[in-house]
Motif scaffolding. Structure first.
Motif, short mmCIF file in Angstrom:
data_model
loop_
_atom_site.label_atom_id
_atom_site.label_comp_id
_atom_site.label_asym_id
_atom_site.label_seq_id
_atom_site.Cartn_x
_atom_site.Cartn_y
_atom_site.Cartn_z
N ASP A 1 72.96 -25.80 50.05
CA ASP A 1 73.11 -25.68 48.60
C ASP A 1 73.97 -24.48 48.24
O ASP A 1 74.87 -24.56 47.38
N ASP A 2 73.72 -23.36 48.91
CA ASP A 2 74.47 -22.14 48.62
C ASP A 2 75.95 -22.29 49.00
O ASP A 2 76.84 -21.81 48.29
N ILE A 3 76.22 -22.95 50.13
CA ILE A 3 77.60 -23.13 50.55
C ILE A 3 78.36 -24.00 49.55
O ILE A 3 79.44 -23.64 49.07
N VAL A 4 77.79 -25.15 49.22
CA VAL A 4 78.48 -26.09 48.34
C VAL A 4 78.68 -25.51 46.94
O VAL A 4 79.74 -25.67 46.34
N ASP A 5 77.65 -24.82 46.43
CA ASP A 5 77.73 -24.27 45.07
C ASP A 5 78.30 -22.85 45.02
O ASP A 5 78.38 -22.26 43.93
N ALA A 6 78.66 -22.30 46.17
CA ALA A 6 79.20 -20.93 46.22
C ALA A 6 78.28 -19.95 45.51
O ALA A 6 78.69 -19.19 44.63
N ASP B 1 74.25 -35.99 50.64
CA ASP B 1 74.85 -36.83 49.61
C ASP B 1 74.54 -36.30 48.21
O ASP B 1 75.32 -36.53 47.27
N GLY B 2 73.41 -35.64 48.05
CA GLY B 2 73.10 -35.03 46.76
C GLY B 2 74.02 -33.87 46.44
O GLY B 2 74.47 -33.70 45.30
N PHE B 3 74.31 -33.06 47.47
CA PHE B 3 75.26 -31.96 47.26
C PHE B 3 76.64 -32.51 46.91
O PHE B 3 77.38 -31.89 46.12
N ALA B 4 76.97 -33.67 47.47
CA ALA B 4 78.27 -34.29 47.19
C ALA B 4 78.38 -34.66 45.71
O ALA B 4 79.46 -34.54 45.10
N LEU B 5 77.28 -35.12 45.12
CA LEU B 5 77.31 -35.47 43.70
C LEU B 5 77.57 -34.26 42.83
O LEU B 5 78.35 -34.30 41.88
N MET C 1 67.06 -40.80 38.95
CA MET C 1 66.08 -40.83 40.02
C MET C 1 66.74 -40.89 41.40
O MET C 1 66.24 -40.34 42.36
N ARG C 2 67.88 -41.56 41.47
CA ARG C 2 68.60 -41.58 42.75
C ARG C 2 69.15 -40.19 43.08
O ARG C 2 69.17 -39.78 44.25
N TYR C 3 69.60 -39.46 42.07
CA TYR C 3 70.02 -38.08 42.31
C TYR C 3 68.83 -37.25 42.81
O TYR C 3 68.95 -36.50 43.79
N CYS C 4 67.69 -37.40 42.14
CA CYS C 4 66.49 -36.67 42.56
C CYS C 4 66.08 -37.05 43.98
O CYS C 4 65.58 -36.21 44.74
N TRP C 5 66.30 -38.31 44.34
CA TRP C 5 66.01 -38.74 45.71
C TRP C 5 66.85 -37.96 46.71
O TRP C 5 66.33 -37.41 47.68
N HIS C 6 68.14 -37.87 46.43
CA HIS C 6 69.02 -37.19 47.40
C HIS C 6 68.70 -35.71 47.52
O HIS C 6 68.61 -35.18 48.64
N VAL C 7 68.53 -35.02 46.39
CA VAL C 7 68.40 -33.56 46.45
C VAL C 7 66.98 -33.07 46.70
O VAL C 7 66.79 -31.91 47.06
N ALA C 8 65.98 -33.94 46.52
CA ALA C 8 64.59 -33.47 46.68
C ALA C 8 63.69 -34.49 47.36
O ALA C 8 62.90 -34.14 48.23
N GLY C 9 63.78 -35.76 46.98
CA GLY C 9 62.93 -36.77 47.61
C GLY C 9 63.20 -36.88 49.09
O GLY C 9 62.26 -36.97 49.91
N GLY D 1 58.82 -34.76 46.12
CA GLY D 1 60.14 -34.18 45.89
C GLY D 1 60.72 -34.59 44.55
O GLY D 1 61.31 -33.78 43.83
N LEU D 2 60.53 -35.86 44.18
CA LEU D 2 61.01 -36.34 42.89
C LEU D 2 60.34 -35.58 41.75
O LEU D 2 60.99 -35.18 40.77
N ALA D 3 59.02 -35.38 41.88
CA ALA D 3 58.28 -34.64 40.85
C ALA D 3 58.80 -33.22 40.72
O ALA D 3 59.00 -32.72 39.60
N PHE D 4 59.03 -32.56 41.85
CA PHE D 4 59.55 -31.19 41.83
C PHE D 4 60.90 -31.14 41.11
O PHE D 4 61.15 -30.26 40.28
N GLN D 5 61.79 -32.06 41.48
CA GLN D 5 63.14 -32.01 40.92
C GLN D 5 63.16 -32.31 39.44
O GLN D 5 63.91 -31.69 38.67
N LEU D 6 62.34 -33.25 39.00
CA LEU D 6 62.27 -33.55 37.56
C LEU D 6 61.78 -32.32 36.79
O LEU D 6 62.28 -32.02 35.70
N ALA D 7 60.80 -31.61 37.36
CA ALA D 7 60.32 -30.38 36.72
C ALA D 7 61.42 -29.33 36.66
O ALA D 7 61.60 -28.66 35.63
#
Length: 324
Positions: free
Chosen positions: A48-53, A113-117, A131-139, A166-172
């Protein structure tokens, strides 16, 4: 020769700096599981840190060159699954925990793939996109964490429940950080939802749209609770200390969503956090909950419509994301 103590020490520093809530819950695991959780977290945080600098989830850096940084993440991840030394302790940590637990490159690829988005400046059009985004980055991370805790890759239902956490965490997180994301020119609110509330794209933080935004966030927080309730069913299948740790994490992150919803129009006046004292309280309550059956209220809530891991994988496979 792999310096396991060194990799574990680096991973511990990463989680203490990057996620105080998850760090607190991680100490409830047995020592072997705790170290493996740290090792996996270090890779997630580093990617996450690399992709988002950025530095441990801080302010976003210069976003130019994101595609090149994403490619570097993919290459280093592939290298570590091939058993090669990457020279980066976070990626070497992933290689170590993968060898110890059976994590696969496919699992890691779902997270990347979530970082790619994010690197593509993507925004969801629909609830399914969100929800698909939440799946990639947390689920997908939840699935990897479950495998680290010893859940069999063949136990599809329990992995679905881990994904739900993971989905619950990311939605929060999304509900809490709408203002921060807006400042970084990012928005994870589905365009369909904003259209229903007559909020023009990019104007969700304008004061006169605050009542409409509050309604949207209430909807998002409810979805977080539904997935959290489902995750509690899966947690009941884990070993004692693992169950305690997961229930504590669910309660702490769940409180973020509940507090955002309670604050209503004032949810973004200042960042919602759970104090250390309250974390201790949730950890204590989780210890009691770990000894009891799943509450009927959670079972009832989990029966509401939700997006399962299988649903999201199928959606992603047959309906590729449209980049904005």
């Amino acid at each position: 020769m792999v310096d396991r103590p060194g990799l574990v020490s680096n991973a511990r520093k990463a989680i203490l700096k990057g996620s105080k809530s998850f760090a607190a819950a991680s100490y409830l695991f047995d020592s072997k599981t705790r170290e493996r959780v740290w090792l996996l977290y270090a890779w997630c945080r580093r990617c996450d840190d690399i992709v988002d600098a950025q530095d441990h989830g801080g302010a976003l850096g210069d976003q130019s060159g994101a595609a090149e940084r994403l490619q570097m993440v993919r290459e280093l991840t592939t290298l570590t699954f091939a058993g090669r030394d990457t020279g980066d302790p976070a990626f070497d940590a992933l290689g170590l925990v993968a060898r110890e637990t059976g994590l696969t490159l496919e699992m890691a690829g779902a997270v990347i793939d979530g970082f790619a988005l994010d690197a593509a400046g993507w925004q969801p059009h629909s609830e399914a996109d969100l929800m698909r985004y939440c799946w990639h980055v947390a689920g997908a991370v939840g699935v990897m964490m479950a495998v680290v805790m010893g859940v069999s890759p063949q136990d599809k239902d329990t992995l679905d429940r881990a994904c739900d956490l993971g989905l619950a965490f990311q939605l929060a997180n999304i509900a809490r950080d709408i203002d921060e994301d807006d400042a970084a020119d990012r928005c994870y609110i589905p365009l369909d939802w904003m259209a229903e509330e007559d909020i023009p794209p990019g104007e969700q933080m304008k004061p006169h749209f605050r009542p409409a935004l509050t309604r949207i966030v209430k909807r998002m927080c409810h979805a977080s609770r539904v997935h959290e309730a489902s995750a509690r069913i899966g947690a009941a299948r884990l070993k004692g200390r693992q169950r305690w740790a997961i229930l504590a994490a669910a309660a702490i992150y769940g409180e973020i969503a509940r507090e955002v919803e309670r604050r209503g129009h004032h949810a973004w006046d200042h960042r919602t956090v759970v104090s250390n004292a309250r974390k201790v309280g949730f950890i204590g309550k989780a210890a009691i909950a770990a000894l009891r059956p799943v509450p009927r209220a959670s079972i009832y809530l989990a029966s509401e419509r939700r997006f399962s891991r299988s649903d999201l994988i199928a959606l992603a496979r047959h309906n590729p994301f449209k980049q904005t």
